[in-house]
Design an enzyme around this catalytic site. Structure first.
Site, PDB file in Angstrom:
ATOM      1  N   THR A 210       2.376  12.389  -9.270  1.00 31.41           N
ATOM      2  CA  THR A 210       2.166  11.137 -10.631  1.00 31.41           C
ATOM      3  C   THR A 210       1.591   9.979 -10.016  1.00 31.41           C
ATOM      4  O   THR A 210       2.226   9.289  -8.708  1.00 31.41           O
ATOM      5  CB  THR A 210       2.579  10.981 -11.482  1.00 31.41           C
ATOM      6  OG1 THR A 210       1.691  10.427 -13.043  1.00 31.41           O
ATOM      7  CG2 THR A 210       3.560  10.078 -11.899  1.00 31.41           C
ATOM      8  N   ASN A 211       1.214   8.225 -10.915  1.00 31.08           N
ATOM      9  CA  ASN A 211       1.768   7.138 -10.291  1.00 31.08           C
ATOM     10  C   ASN A 211       2.194   6.259 -11.682  1.00 31.08           C
ATOM     11  O   ASN A 211       2.225   7.232 -12.039  1.00 31.08           O
ATOM     12  CB  ASN A 211      -0.280   7.040 -10.059  1.00 31.08           C
ATOM     13  CG  ASN A 211      -1.203   7.425 -11.499  1.00 31.08           C
ATOM     14  OD1 ASN A 211      -1.194   6.768 -12.004  1.00 31.08           O
ATOM     15  ND2 ASN A 211      -2.140   7.852 -11.139  1.00 31.08           N
ATOM     16  N   ARG A 212       1.927   4.977 -11.615  1.00 31.33           N
ATOM     17  CA  ARG A 212       2.655   4.321 -12.034  1.00 31.33           C
ATOM     18  C   ARG A 212       1.877   3.908 -13.791  1.00 31.33           C
ATOM     19  O   ARG A 212       2.456   2.653 -14.147  1.00 31.33           O
ATOM     20  CB  ARG A 212       3.135   2.939 -11.171  1.00 31.33           C
ATOM     21  CG  ARG A 212       4.297   2.667 -10.009  1.00 31.33           C
ATOM     22  CD  ARG A 212       4.802   2.307  -8.786  1.00 31.33           C
ATOM     23  NE  ARG A 212       5.343   2.118  -8.307  1.00 31.33           N
ATOM     24  CZ  ARG A 212       6.483   1.969  -8.017  1.00 31.33           C
ATOM     25  NH1 ARG A 212       7.023   1.980  -8.828  1.00 31.33           N
ATOM     26  NH2 ARG A 212       7.025   2.231  -7.304  1.00 31.33           N
ATOM     27  N   SER A 213       0.595   4.166 -13.528  1.00 35.00           N
ATOM     28  CA  SER A 213       0.234   3.243 -14.866  1.00 35.00           C
ATOM     29  C   SER A 213       0.986   3.674 -15.999  1.00 35.00           C
ATOM     30  O   SER A 213       1.705   4.871 -16.752  1.00 35.00           O
ATOM     31  CB  SER A 213      -0.951   4.738 -15.009  1.00 35.00           C
ATOM     32  OG  SER A 213      -2.041   4.054 -16.310  1.00 35.00           O
ATOM     33  N   ALA A 277      -5.647   6.099 -14.746  1.00 38.65           N
ATOM     34  CA  ALA A 277      -5.636   6.398 -13.344  1.00 38.65           C
ATOM     35  C   ALA A 277      -5.146   8.183 -13.676  1.00 38.65           C
ATOM     36  O   ALA A 277      -4.309   8.132 -12.600  1.00 38.65           O
ATOM     37  CB  ALA A 277      -4.449   5.586 -12.852  1.00 38.65           C
TER      38      ALA A 277
END
Ligand code: CTP
Length: 400
Positions: A210-213, A277
């Protein structure tokens, strides 16, 4: 400047246990720049003393027609108000109001005021479900009185599965804003889809990519559009944050799920804002059981996920305004311009993740809006809600 700067609010408080939350509501309105005049019923003053509201608002608090300043205050206060909010509104207050009974300062003011009225009902769930209460609220709604909530959640007497709990102060403020702002907005009554948060792609039953959004920007956009009277659906990836309760939320996990959710809505959508994101990579090699760390170096082949925005081209309603985001690290404007063209957007919101105060996991943002017409507009560093309003202003100028 916020929406509330310089606005005059009369906050009526009636005698329900939820009136402890009215203190927070009064405070938040004052902090947002409003002038708040509090009117307490006699029962409310048994729960929270007037001096508490006086200290929070910096203004005298009225409780009776018979006290100094009370005699004509029902007319004066009501005339000068931009909005009258009653929180909590008990079943008793709602019943008196529905019948036009004016037997104390608050009900007299409610009968006399030309200002829009918002009620935040709060009561025992059985009382809210009672036919009499429903009929009273329906009658008031027919006369243009707005309500927010009540919501499902714990009541003073214990947990409940049915509505009764007063909406939170932030939700009440947003509903009041919608009541006041929506008449002047081109977004009123329009269907707006906002995506927010990250998505995540499974590696095995417990691990994801995943990502930091955080979802904050998407939530701020959904709330800002809702406050302008739009019919909003927020398609939200995993995360702890959630919007105000009046907004329809669809939770999704993967980029493919987000794409499908957007695709289902798009043919009826007037505005799509892709603030999410989505995870950019996925693997076909999803293990059915947890991979042991002790299994040695793991080699995975990752394939790019489908581009949701680009995939929406054939589904877009004619005249719909399509907004994308570009969070870049260096050469942000150039990359933003390329994405605007490649994804067929009307507007792209560009920011640089390396700038302090911008990007993921912060409450602020600084962005440049690039339009397909060649326009460029910078929105200075501000809270995400203010940035959201700047973006929606730009959307409104493009809406037919
Ligand atoms: N986006 C999308 N589908 C994806 C990835 C991104 O629709 N699979 C959307 C985002 O919501 C955003 C815009 O496209 O509005 C730009 O996102 P970004 O991640 O910058 O674009 P990518 O196409 O993934 O480009 P990059 O190669 O820079 O990662």
């Amino acid at each position: 400047m916020t929406f509330w700067s310089g606005r005059r609010v009369v906050l009526g408080v009636t005698g329900g246990i939820a009136c402890y939350k009215s203190c927070m509501l009064a405070r938040r309105l004052v902090e947002a720049g409003a002038r708040v005049d509090v009117v307490l019923t006699r029962a409310a003053a048994e729960f929270v003393r007037p001096v508490t509201f006086e200290a929070l608002t910096g203004r005298p608090v009225l409780t009776s027609l018979w006290e100094p300043g009370g005699a004509l205050s029902h007319v004066r206060l009501g005339e000068g108000a931009d909005v009258v909010v009653v929180a909590p509104a008990t079943a008793h207050l709602i019943a008196r109001m529905a019948q036009g009974i004016a037997d104390d300062l608050l009900t007299t003011l409610l009968l006399a005021t030309p200002a829009p009225i918002l009620l935040a009902p709060a009561m025992n769930d059985e009382m809210f479900a009672a036919d009499t209460t429903r009929a009273n609220l329906a009658g008031l709604a027919a006369r243009g009185v707005a309500t927010v909530g009540p919501e499902i959640g714990a009541l003073a007497e214990g947990p409940s599965e049915r509505p009764g709990r007063m909406s939170e102060p932030a939700s009440i403020m947003l509903a009041a804003e919608r009541l006041l702002a929506s008449t002047g907005s081109r977004l009123a009554g329009r269907r707006v889809v906002v995506t927010g948060g990250p998505t995540r792609e499974p590696l095995d039953p417990v691990r994801v990519m995943t990502n930091r959004s955080s979802g904050r920007m998407g939530i701020a956009l959904a709330e800002a559009a809702w406050a302008r009277g739009a019919i909003v659906r927020l398609i939200l990836g995993p995360g702890a944050l959630a919007p105000h309760a009046g907004i329809e939320v669809e939770r999704v996990e993967t980029t493919a799920e987000m794409g499908a959710a957007v695709g289902r809505r798009l043919p009826q959508t007037d505005v799509l804002v892709m603030a999410a994101a989505p995870a950019d990579y996925r693997t076909d090699d999803i293990a059915a059981v947890k991979r042991p760390r002790t299994g040695g170096t793991l080699h995975l082949s990752l394939a790019p996920t489908d581009d949701i925005l680009a995939g929406t081209r054939s589904l877009r309603k004619p005249g719909a305004v399509i907004v994308g985001f570009a969070l870049e690290t260096g050469d942000a404007l150039e990359k933003g311009r390329a994405k605007l063209a490649a994804k067929g957007l009307d507007l792209i919101v560009v920011n640089d993740a390396l700038e302090p105060g911008a990007g993921f996991e912060v409450d602020t943002n600084r962005v440049v809006l690039l339009g397909s017409d060649g326009s460029s507009q910078t929105l200075a560093l501000a809270g995400k809600r203010e940035i959201a309003d700047g973006i929606l202003d730009a959307v409104e100028t493009r809406l037919g």
